[in-house]
Design a protein around this motif. Structure first.
Motif, PDB file in Angstrom:
ATOM      1  N   ALA A   1      22.897   0.199 122.881  1.00 35.94           N
ATOM      2  CA  ALA A   1      23.342   1.910 122.812  1.00 35.94           C
ATOM      3  C   ALA A   1      22.989   2.104 123.631  1.00 35.94           C
ATOM      4  O   ALA A   1      23.958   1.710 125.521  1.00 35.94           O
ATOM      5  N   GLY A   2      23.721   3.630 124.240  1.00 37.04           N
ATOM      6  CA  GLY A   2      24.405   4.248 125.452  1.00 37.04           C
ATOM      7  C   GLY A   2      25.343   3.589 126.271  1.00 37.04           C
ATOM      8  O   GLY A   2      25.070   4.123 127.096  1.00 37.04           O
ATOM      9  N   ARG A   3      26.476   3.348 125.929  1.00 37.90           N
ATOM     10  CA  ARG A   3      27.130   2.537 126.613  1.00 37.90           C
ATOM     11  C   ARG A   3      28.310   3.455 126.339  1.00 37.90           C
ATOM     12  O   ARG A   3      28.725   4.305 125.773  1.00 37.90           O
ATOM     13  N   ALA A   4      29.230   3.741 127.495  1.00 42.41           N
ATOM     14  CA  ALA A   4      30.810   4.667 127.399  1.00 42.41           C
ATOM     15  C   ALA A   4      31.200   3.739 127.534  1.00 42.41           C
ATOM     16  O   ALA A   4      31.940   2.750 127.170  1.00 42.41           O
ATOM     17  N   GLY A   5      32.448   4.153 126.118  1.00 48.01           N
ATOM     18  CA  GLY A   5      34.245   3.619 124.932  1.00 48.01           C
ATOM     19  C   GLY A   5      34.686   4.798 124.773  1.00 48.01           C
ATOM     20  O   GLY A   5      34.805   6.358 125.029  1.00 48.01           O
ATOM     21  N   VAL A   6      35.323   4.866 123.929  1.00 46.29           N
ATOM     22  CA  VAL A   6      36.379   5.285 122.890  1.00 46.29           C
ATOM     23  C   VAL A   6      35.494   5.035 121.471  1.00 46.29           C
ATOM     24  O   VAL A   6      35.483   4.014 121.038  1.00 46.29           O
ATOM     25  N   HIS A   7      35.136   6.046 120.901  1.00 47.43           N
ATOM     26  CA  HIS A   7      34.872   5.585 119.940  1.00 47.43           C
ATOM     27  C   HIS A   7      35.326   6.376 119.257  1.00 47.43           C
ATOM     28  O   HIS A   7      36.407   6.579 119.138  1.00 47.43           O
ATOM     29  N   ARG A   8      35.317   6.102 117.370  1.00 45.94           N
ATOM     30  CA  ARG A   8      36.174   5.448 116.287  1.00 45.94           C
ATOM     31  C   ARG A   8      36.638   7.352 116.100  1.00 45.94           C
ATOM     32  O   ARG A   8      37.943   7.434 116.011  1.00 45.94           O
TER      33      ARG A   8
ATOM     34  N   ILE B   1      38.707  -1.338 117.706  1.00 46.66           N
ATOM     35  CA  ILE B   1      37.260  -0.766 117.131  1.00 46.66           C
ATOM     36  C   ILE B   1      35.961  -1.543 115.339  1.00 46.66           C
ATOM     37  O   ILE B   1      35.701  -1.584 115.670  1.00 46.66           O
ATOM     38  N   GLY B   2      37.270  -1.394 115.118  1.00 49.13           N
ATOM     39  CA  GLY B   2      37.376  -2.272 113.502  1.00 49.13           C
ATOM     40  C   GLY B   2      36.442  -1.935 112.744  1.00 49.13           C
ATOM     41  O   GLY B   2      36.294  -0.190 112.451  1.00 49.13           O
ATOM     42  N   ALA B   3      35.355  -1.892 112.545  1.00 49.20           N
ATOM     43  CA  ALA B   3      34.155  -1.379 110.911  1.00 49.20           C
ATOM     44  C   ALA B   3      33.176  -0.952 112.034  1.00 49.20           C
ATOM     45  O   ALA B   3      32.242   0.281 111.647  1.00 49.20           O
ATOM     46  N   GLU B   4      33.728  -0.531 113.863  1.00 49.25           N
ATOM     47  CA  GLU B   4      32.452  -0.029 114.239  1.00 49.25           C
ATOM     48  C   GLU B   4      32.281   1.542 114.812  1.00 49.25           C
ATOM     49  O   GLU B   4      33.180   2.002 114.187  1.00 49.25           O
ATOM     50  N   ASN B   5      31.545   2.124 115.212  1.00 43.91           N
ATOM     51  CA  ASN B   5      31.734   2.934 115.944  1.00 43.91           C
ATOM     52  C   ASN B   5      32.738   3.304 117.015  1.00 43.91           C
ATOM     53  O   ASN B   5      33.146   4.335 116.852  1.00 43.91           O
ATOM     54  N   GLY B   6      33.267   2.313 117.200  1.00 40.56           N
ATOM     55  CA  GLY B   6      33.545   2.589 118.744  1.00 40.56           C
ATOM     56  C   GLY B   6      33.668   0.985 119.008  1.00 40.56           C
ATOM     57  O   GLY B   6      33.413   0.301 118.597  1.00 40.56           O
TER      58      GLY B   6
ATOM     59  N   PHE C   1      27.871   5.444 123.221  1.00 41.59           N
ATOM     60  CA  PHE C   1      27.504   5.523 121.360  1.00 41.59           C
ATOM     61  C   PHE C   1      26.873   4.357 121.594  1.00 41.59           C
ATOM     62  O   PHE C   1      27.209   3.556 122.430  1.00 41.59           O
ATOM     63  N   ARG C   2      26.162   3.758 120.499  1.00 38.49           N
ATOM     64  CA  ARG C   2      26.021   2.890 120.137  1.00 38.49           C
ATOM     65  C   ARG C   2      26.905   1.801 119.196  1.00 38.49           C
ATOM     66  O   ARG C   2      27.710   2.453 118.185  1.00 38.49           O
ATOM     67  N   ALA C   3      27.100   0.938 119.578  1.00 40.67           N
ATOM     68  CA  ALA C   3      28.365   0.481 119.317  1.00 40.67           C
ATOM     69  C   ALA C   3      28.165  -1.467 119.470  1.00 40.67           C
ATOM     70  O   ALA C   3      27.103  -1.917 120.047  1.00 40.67           O
TER      71      ALA C   3
END
Length: 162
Positions: free
Chosen positions: A77-84, A26-31, A71-73
C-alpha cells in the motif's frame, strides 16, 4: 467487391505501446507501482532504455497519466504509480474500420485546456502536425490534437522515420 476495396486494414495497433504495457503490467491488480513499472518501460518502450526515473515520470505525464497517485497493488500500500482507473477503455475491433463513433476514448490530456490558442504550443510538440522534436522521435510516438473526435481529444502518431 468495390466496398471491400474501400476498406483499408488499420495501419497501426489500436492502442499505443505505453498503454499496452500499462495494461499488461497491471493485469488483475489495482494498478502498477512506479518501482515495478520503470524497469518495464526501460525494457519495452523505444528510446527509454537509458531514461532516468524523472524522464520516465515525465513520459507518463505527457501521455496523460498521473503517476503521483498512491494505492495498494500486489499487497503493498501507499506507493505511487498508475492506477487501473487511469487506463482508457479497451478499443473495440470495429473502431479501426468504422471510425470513432460513440466509442471515443477519454482525452489523453485531461489537465490540458480545450482552448489551445496561446499556451498550448508546449504540449503540441512540433506545432500543428509539423516537425517532430528529438524527444518525440526518441519516444517513437507523439500525441496530437484530434478535433474530429472532440475539442479536447488527442490521437497518437507513430514515428516512421524520414
Amino acid at each position: 467487391s468495390s466496398e471491400e476495396a474501400d476498406e483499408e486494414p488499420p495501419a497501426a495497433p489500436l492502442e499505443d505501446s505505453l498503454t499496452t504495457l500499462l495494461r499488461d503490467a497491471i493485469g488483475a491488480e489495482n494498478g502498477v507501482h512506479l518501482g515495478d513499472l520503470r524497469p518495464l518501460m526501460r525494457k519495452h518502450l523505444p528510446g527509454l532504455s537509458q531514461a532516468t526515473d524523472k524522464e520516465l515520470r515525465e513520459h507518463l505525464v505527457q501521455a496523460g497519466y498521473d503517476p503521483s497517485r498512491t494505492f495498494r497493488a500486489r499487497g503493498v500500500a501507499g506507493r505511487a504509480g498508475v492506477h487501473r482507473t487511469q487506463l482508457p477503455p479497451l478499443p473495440s475491433p470495429g473502431d479501426a474500420l468504422e471510425g470513432a463513433g460513440d466509442h471515443s476514448p477519454p482525452t489523453l490530456h485531461p489537465s490540458r485546456p480545450a482552448n489551445l490558442s496561446g499556451g498550448g504550443e508546449s504540449w503540441r510538440a512540433g506545432g500543428e502536425h509539423g516537425r517532430w522534436t528529438l524527444e518525440e522521435i526518441a519516444r517513437g510516438f507523439r500525441s496530437v490534437p484530434d478535433p474530429a473526435r472532440g475539442p479536447s481529444a488527442s490521437r497518437i502518431e507513430r514515428w516512421e522515420g524520414g
